[in-house]
Write an enzyme that holds these catalytic residues in place. Structure first.
Site, PDB file in Angstrom:
ATOM      1  CD1 TRP A 102      -2.337  -2.141   1.596  1.00  0.00           C
ATOM      2  CD2 TRP A 102      -3.060  -0.967  -0.171  1.00  0.00           C
ATOM      3  NE1 TRP A 102      -3.399  -2.813   1.028  1.00  0.00           N
ATOM      4  CE2 TRP A 102      -3.864  -2.120  -0.048  1.00  0.00           C
ATOM      5  CE3 TRP A 102      -3.333  -0.076  -1.218  1.00  0.00           C
ATOM      6  CZ2 TRP A 102      -4.913  -2.414  -0.918  1.00  0.00           C
ATOM      7  CZ3 TRP A 102      -4.376  -0.374  -2.098  1.00  0.00           C
ATOM      8  CH2 TRP A 102      -5.151  -1.521  -1.942  1.00  0.00           C
ATOM      9  CG  ASP A 168      -3.352   3.978   4.267  1.00  0.00           C
ATOM     10  OD1 ASP A 168      -4.396   3.757   4.906  1.00  0.00           O
ATOM     11  OD2 ASP A 168      -3.093   3.440   3.170  1.00  0.00           O
ATOM     12  CE  LYS A 192      -9.126  -2.769   3.005  1.00  0.00           C
ATOM     13  NZ  LYS A 192      -7.967  -1.981   2.725  1.00  0.00           N
TER      14      LYS A 192
HETATM   15  C1  LIG Z   1      -7.405  -1.424   1.484  1.00  0.00           C
HETATM   16  C2  LIG Z   1      -6.350  -0.424   1.679  1.00  0.00           C
HETATM   17  C3  LIG Z   1      -6.219   0.669   0.804  1.00  0.00           C
HETATM   18  C4  LIG Z   1      -7.102   0.877  -0.382  1.00  0.00           C
HETATM   19  O1  LIG Z   1      -8.375   1.184   0.028  1.00  0.00           O
HETATM   20  P1  LIG Z   1      -9.546   1.529  -1.028  1.00  0.00           P
HETATM   21  O2  LIG Z   1     -10.606   2.014  -0.121  1.00  0.00           O
HETATM   22  O3  LIG Z   1      -9.872   0.261  -1.730  1.00  0.00           O
HETATM   23  O4  LIG Z   1      -9.028   2.575  -1.951  1.00  0.00           O
HETATM   24  C5  LIG Z   1      -5.208   1.575   1.085  1.00  0.00           C
HETATM   25  N1  LIG Z   1      -4.395   1.432   2.125  1.00  0.00           N
HETATM   26  C6  LIG Z   1      -4.485   0.394   2.981  1.00  0.00           C
HETATM   27  C7  LIG Z   1      -3.542   0.292   4.135  1.00  0.00           C
HETATM   28  C8  LIG Z   1      -5.471  -0.566   2.780  1.00  0.00           C
HETATM   29  O5  LIG Z   1      -5.586  -1.598   3.631  1.00  0.00           O
END
Ligand SMILES: *Cc1c(COP(=O)(O)O)cnc(C)c1O
Length: 355
Positions: A102, A168, A192
């Site tokens: 990511w 993030d 998530k």
């Molecule tokens: C799933 C995830 C993303 C992407 O998320 P989307 O909502 O599908 O754009 C980005 N960063 C992390 C750490 C993730 O687990």
């Protein structure tokens, strides 16, 4: 009803109590005569729900008044682009820490917008801030607090003095107390741990909004979103509503301190079995192991496949690793109980005995 034991990495399991509440309120939202997704986002009912969700998220993370809480669309992936667009140019490139899949995506998206330096790479980067060098004067430093695919987690948010930190926190959202007040911006896609896909929670310091240079198209501008209370256009009302119910659930269960306690118990159970095993392989040093997403391997694709099939047979679902790294991955989000994890580790021990 036969609910599976669901280790999905995302979209992922939600607390049963939240799903039942959604079910209860689906046809008639609190006497309204229709569901919340059939009502205007500007209705008093939705505005009340939106305010409550923001208040609750502030309470969960102990956010001070310097922060705006936004509910946007475009996923965490759009944040990969919005961050480099919204931060003013500094004299130096933005700094990114590349701890996995990511983080790498965040870096390549940012490079479409501005100059980027990769400060450090690999799992050990998250426990060795010194290796990032002096970040003074960088417009911001970006980290991925928990790498959902690689299973790498920062011990805490790094403190960088005057340099803004963007984090993030998608896959560790609501799983531990995190000093978000020390960051400039933290963001999480809901799917998530906090609800259905479609809404992305962005916690952003007002300084970032004020310092923003020039004008961007409104949907890409934190300033415009903040001024409009995340209602520049129609927000993802149903996803926002469910995320709000999850915030209430987290608070009722004891907040993020309790979520952290549970996450520690669950991950310790699993790592204990992994560490003692001759069959299951993990690759990460213990100081950067994720307590939320735990990847492991059985040494061959055939064995991984056998494991997954046998797990399915026991009602243990969605354990397949991400396609980029293969193997197995168990995601231990808040809706996965200690008893669920006990069933997983019992199965793993049985499987190893007979493998
Ligand atoms: C799933 C995830 C993303 C992407 O998320 P989307 O909502 O599908 O754009 C980005 N960063 C992390 C750490 C993730 O687990």
């Amino acid at each position: 009803m036969n609910r599976s034991i669901n280790f999905s990495a995302g979209p992922a399991a939600l607390p049963l109590a939240v799903l039942e509440r959604v079910q209860d309120e689906l046809l008639d939202y609190r006497g309204l005569g229709h569901s919340i997704m059939e009502t205007s986002h500007r209705s008093p009912e939705f505005m009340e729900l939106a305010d409550r969700s923001k208040r609750n998220l502030r309470a969960i993370y102990g956010l001070n008044d310097d922060f705006e809480v936004l509910f946007l669309q475009g996923g965490a992936t759009l944040q990969f682009a919005m961050i480099p667009m919204n931060f003013p140019d500094g004299g130096r490139p933005a700094g990114y820490v590349d701890t996995g899949v990511w983080a790498s995506k965040a870096i390549s998206e940012a490079r479409c917008i501005r100059e980027v330096d990769v400060l450090a790479s690999g799992a050990s980067a998250c426990s060795d801030i010194v290796s990032w060098g002096n970040c003074e004067g960088r417009p911001y430093v970006h980290i991925t607090a928990n790498e959902t695919v690689n299973g790498v987690q920062f011990p805490e948010l790094p403190s960088m003095g005057d340099t803004p930190v963007c984090a993030d926190i998608s896959s560790e959202f609501l799983t531990r107390p995190l000093d978000v007040n020390s960051a400039s911006l933290a963001y999480a896609g809901a799917q998530k741990n906090a609800g259905p896909a479609g809404v992305t929670i962005v916690i952003v310091h007002r300084e970032v909004i004020d310092a923003m240079s020039g004008e961007l198209p409104s949907m890409l501008s934190y300033r415009r979103h903040a001024r409009a209370g995340s209602m520049l256009n129609t927000p993802a009302t149903f996803s926002w509503y469910v995320a709000g119910l999850v915030f209430e659930w987290v608070l009722a269960e004891g907040g993020v301190a309790e979520m952290e306690r549970r996450t520690e118990v669950k991950s310790r159970l699993l790592y204990h079995v992994l560490d003692q095993s001759d069959l299951y392989l993990t690759t990460l040093p213990s100081e950067c192991r994720s307590r939320v997403n735990v990847p492991f391997w059985l040494g061959s694709e055939t064995m991984d496949q056998k494991f997954l099939e046998a797990a399915e047979g026991r009602g243990l679902r969605n354990l397949k690793g991400h396609q980029r790294v293969g193997g197995i991955r168990a995601s231990l989000y808040n809706a996965v109980s200690e008893s669920d994890v006990r069933q997983l580790v019992e199965f793993m021990q049985d499987f190893e005995r007979t493998a």
